[in-house]
Design a protein around this motif. Sequence first.
Motif, PDB file in Angstrom:
ATOM      1  N   LYS A 273      29.175  54.279  50.334  1.00 28.27           N
ATOM      2  CA  LYS A 273      29.409  52.833  50.297  1.00 28.27           C
ATOM      3  C   LYS A 273      29.585  52.247  51.691  1.00 28.27           C
ATOM      4  O   LYS A 273      29.224  51.098  51.925  1.00 28.27           O
ATOM      5  N   ASP A 274      30.170  53.017  52.592  1.00 30.04           N
ATOM      6  CA  ASP A 274      30.511  52.481  53.907  1.00 30.04           C
ATOM      7  C   ASP A 274      29.456  52.743  54.989  1.00 30.04           C
ATOM      8  O   ASP A 274      29.701  52.508  56.168  1.00 30.04           O
ATOM      9  N   VAL A 275      28.262  53.209  54.589  1.00 25.81           N
ATOM     10  CA  VAL A 275      27.167  53.395  55.548  1.00 25.81           C
ATOM     11  C   VAL A 275      25.909  52.750  54.972  1.00 25.81           C
ATOM     12  O   VAL A 275      25.288  53.299  54.061  1.00 25.81           O
ATOM     13  N   PRO A 276      25.539  51.566  55.479  1.00 29.33           N
ATOM     14  CA  PRO A 276      24.339  50.899  54.960  1.00 29.33           C
ATOM     15  C   PRO A 276      23.063  51.662  55.316  1.00 29.33           C
ATOM     16  O   PRO A 276      23.002  52.320  56.360  1.00 29.33           O
ATOM     17  N   ARG A 277      22.079  51.579  54.449  1.00 23.28           N
ATOM     18  CA  ARG A 277      20.797  52.256  54.706  1.00 23.28           C
ATOM     19  C   ARG A 277      20.120  51.724  55.958  1.00 23.28           C
ATOM     20  O   ARG A 277      19.302  52.403  56.563  1.00 23.28           O
ATOM     21  N   SER A 278      20.464  50.532  56.369  1.00 20.24           N
ATOM     22  CA  SER A 278      19.847  49.936  57.560  1.00 20.24           C
ATOM     23  C   SER A 278      20.450  50.474  58.859  1.00 20.24           C
ATOM     24  O   SER A 278      19.957  50.164  59.943  1.00 20.24           O
ATOM     25  N   GLU A 279      21.487  51.297  58.750  1.00 23.04           N
ATOM     26  CA  GLU A 279      22.133  51.867  59.941  1.00 23.04           C
ATOM     27  C   GLU A 279      21.115  52.681  60.744  1.00 23.04           C
ATOM     28  O   GLU A 279      20.301  53.407  60.188  1.00 23.04           O
ATOM     29  N   LYS A 280      21.173  52.540  62.071  1.00 23.30           N
ATOM     30  CA  LYS A 280      20.251  53.271  62.941  1.00 23.30           C
ATOM     31  C   LYS A 280      20.325  54.779  62.656  1.00 23.30           C
ATOM     32  O   LYS A 280      21.402  55.340  62.530  1.00 23.30           O
ATOM     33  N   ASP A 281      19.181  55.406  62.541  1.00 24.58           N
ATOM     34  CA  ASP A 281      19.048  56.850  62.310  1.00 24.58           C
ATOM     35  C   ASP A 281      19.643  57.313  60.980  1.00 24.58           C
ATOM     36  O   ASP A 281      19.989  58.483  60.812  1.00 24.58           O
ATOM     37  N   TYR A 282      19.714  56.426  60.020  1.00 29.07           N
ATOM     38  CA  TYR A 282      20.292  56.753  58.709  1.00 29.07           C
ATOM     39  C   TYR A 282      19.615  57.970  58.067  1.00 29.07           C
ATOM     40  O   TYR A 282      20.261  58.777  57.416  1.00 29.07           O
ATOM     41  N   GLN A 283      18.310  58.113  58.284  1.00 30.91           N
ATOM     42  CA  GLN A 283      17.580  59.223  57.658  1.00 30.91           C
ATOM     43  C   GLN A 283      18.112  60.581  58.105  1.00 30.91           C
ATOM     44  O   GLN A 283      18.034  61.555  57.372  1.00 30.91           O
ATOM     45  N   TYR A 284      18.683  60.640  59.316  1.00 29.71           N
ATOM     46  CA  TYR A 284      19.266  61.902  59.773  1.00 29.71           C
ATOM     47  C   TYR A 284      20.562  62.215  59.041  1.00 29.71           C
ATOM     48  O   TYR A 284      20.874  63.378  58.790  1.00 29.71           O
ATOM     49  N   LEU A 285      21.311  61.185  58.700  1.00 26.35           N
ATOM     50  CA  LEU A 285      22.514  61.380  57.896  1.00 26.35           C
ATOM     51  C   LEU A 285      22.129  61.936  56.527  1.00 26.35           C
ATOM     52  O   LEU A 285      22.739  62.882  56.037  1.00 26.35           O
ATOM     53  N   VAL A 286      21.079  61.371  55.945  1.00 25.73           N
ATOM     54  CA  VAL A 286      20.602  61.838  54.645  1.00 25.73           C
ATOM     55  C   VAL A 286      20.148  63.295  54.728  1.00 25.73           C
ATOM     56  O   VAL A 286      20.501  64.118  53.886  1.00 25.73           O
ATOM     57  N   ALA A 287      19.387  63.612  55.768  1.00 23.24           N
ATOM     58  CA  ALA A 287      18.911  64.996  55.934  1.00 23.24           C
ATOM     59  C   ALA A 287      20.078  65.955  56.096  1.00 23.24           C
ATOM     60  O   ALA A 287      20.103  67.026  55.476  1.00 23.24           O
ATOM     61  N   ALA A 288      21.067  65.594  56.918  1.00 24.24           N
ATOM     62  CA  ALA A 288      22.228  66.461  57.125  1.00 24.24           C
ATOM     63  C   ALA A 288      23.031  66.600  55.839  1.00 24.24           C
ATOM     64  O   ALA A 288      23.521  67.683  55.516  1.00 24.24           O
ATOM     65  N   TYR A 289      23.148  65.535  55.092  1.00 23.37           N
ATOM     66  CA  TYR A 289      23.864  65.576  53.809  1.00 23.37           C
ATOM     67  C   TYR A 289      23.112  66.475  52.813  1.00 23.37           C
ATOM     68  O   TYR A 289      23.712  67.325  52.153  1.00 23.37           O
ATOM     69  N   ASN A 290      21.808  66.283  52.724  1.00 22.12           N
ATOM     70  CA  ASN A 290      20.997  67.070  51.781  1.00 22.12           C
ATOM     71  C   ASN A 290      21.013  68.558  52.094  1.00 22.12           C
ATOM     72  O   ASN A 290      20.877  69.385  51.207  1.00 22.12           O
ATOM     73  N   LYS A 291      21.173  68.890  53.369  1.00 28.25           N
ATOM     74  CA  LYS A 291      21.225  70.304  53.772  1.00 28.25           C
ATOM     75  C   LYS A 291      22.635  70.879  53.640  1.00 28.25           C
ATOM     76  O   LYS A 291      22.856  72.055  53.907  1.00 28.25           O
TER      77      LYS A 291
ATOM     78  N   ASN B   3      32.699  57.629  50.269  1.00 28.88           N
ATOM     79  CA  ASN B   3      32.884  57.118  51.632  1.00 28.88           C
ATOM     80  C   ASN B   3      32.712  58.218  52.673  1.00 28.88           C
ATOM     81  O   ASN B   3      33.132  59.356  52.468  1.00 28.88           O
ATOM     82  N   PHE B   4      32.131  57.800  53.811  1.00 27.53           N
ATOM     83  CA  PHE B   4      31.899  58.723  54.912  1.00 27.53           C
ATOM     84  C   PHE B   4      32.856  58.490  56.081  1.00 27.53           C
ATOM     85  O   PHE B   4      33.112  59.393  56.859  1.00 27.53           O
ATOM     86  N   ASN B   5      33.359  57.271  56.232  1.00 26.62           N
ATOM     87  CA  ASN B   5      34.197  56.887  57.369  1.00 26.62           C
ATOM     88  C   ASN B   5      33.420  57.051  58.681  1.00 26.62           C
ATOM     89  O   ASN B   5      33.819  57.805  59.571  1.00 26.62           O
ATOM     90  N   PRO B   6      32.288  56.334  58.794  1.00 25.37           N
ATOM     91  CA  PRO B   6      31.382  56.542  59.933  1.00 25.37           C
ATOM     92  C   PRO B   6      32.006  56.266  61.293  1.00 25.37           C
ATOM     93  O   PRO B   6      31.656  56.921  62.274  1.00 25.37           O
ATOM     94  N   GLU B   7      32.911  55.318  61.385  1.00 18.38           N
ATOM     95  CA  GLU B   7      33.518  54.982  62.669  1.00 18.38           C
ATOM     96  C   GLU B   7      34.823  55.726  62.902  1.00 18.38           C
ATOM     97  O   GLU B   7      35.472  55.544  63.934  1.00 18.38           O
TER      98      GLU B   7
END
Length: 173
Positions: A42-60, A70-74
């Motif tokens: 919820k706290d990381v919008p898909r429009s966030e820069k380099d979001y696809q890397y977060l998805v890849a790291a999560y999927n792995k 929640n991820f607490n990105p900041e």
Amino acid sequence: DLEYFNPSLFMQRYEFAISIGKAINLRVFEEPLKNVTTRLFKDVPRSEKDYQYLVAAYNKGVIKGISATNFNPEGDLTREQAATILIRALGLEGRVQDSQLLLKYADGHKISDYAKGAVIEATRIGLIQGNDKGQFNPQGKLSRADAALVVARFLEYLNRDLNNNYQHNILFY
């Protein structure tokens, strides 16, 4: 640009996850990232820069949120979180060989249960170390300078591992 990097600031969870996600995808898995259509947290919008890397790291299985939603990105990255992410990225989370390494740290009992194996393994392979007082400081925040050093050690470990695998494959296959 030193002013932009500002090594004395604390490393944020999102920044670290992205840097490790990039290292994994570019150096180890080398698979193209697919278009991202779902939102992980919820706290990381898909429009966030380099979001696809977060998805890849999560999927792995390299990163997880602070909760299911929640991820607490900041949020500032702790030392035990960094060790856990690095060891998961290397696929070594099940290879803890010497639990006595925790005794090396005067504050080893303060390391969260989820991170103990990762701290042991990260210490053993030289990715992250304690301070000169014999403490790991597991909940201590990782500065950007320390994070850069840890990521450099991570990349060196990957290079050594890839070289060893390459040499082994040439000699024995």
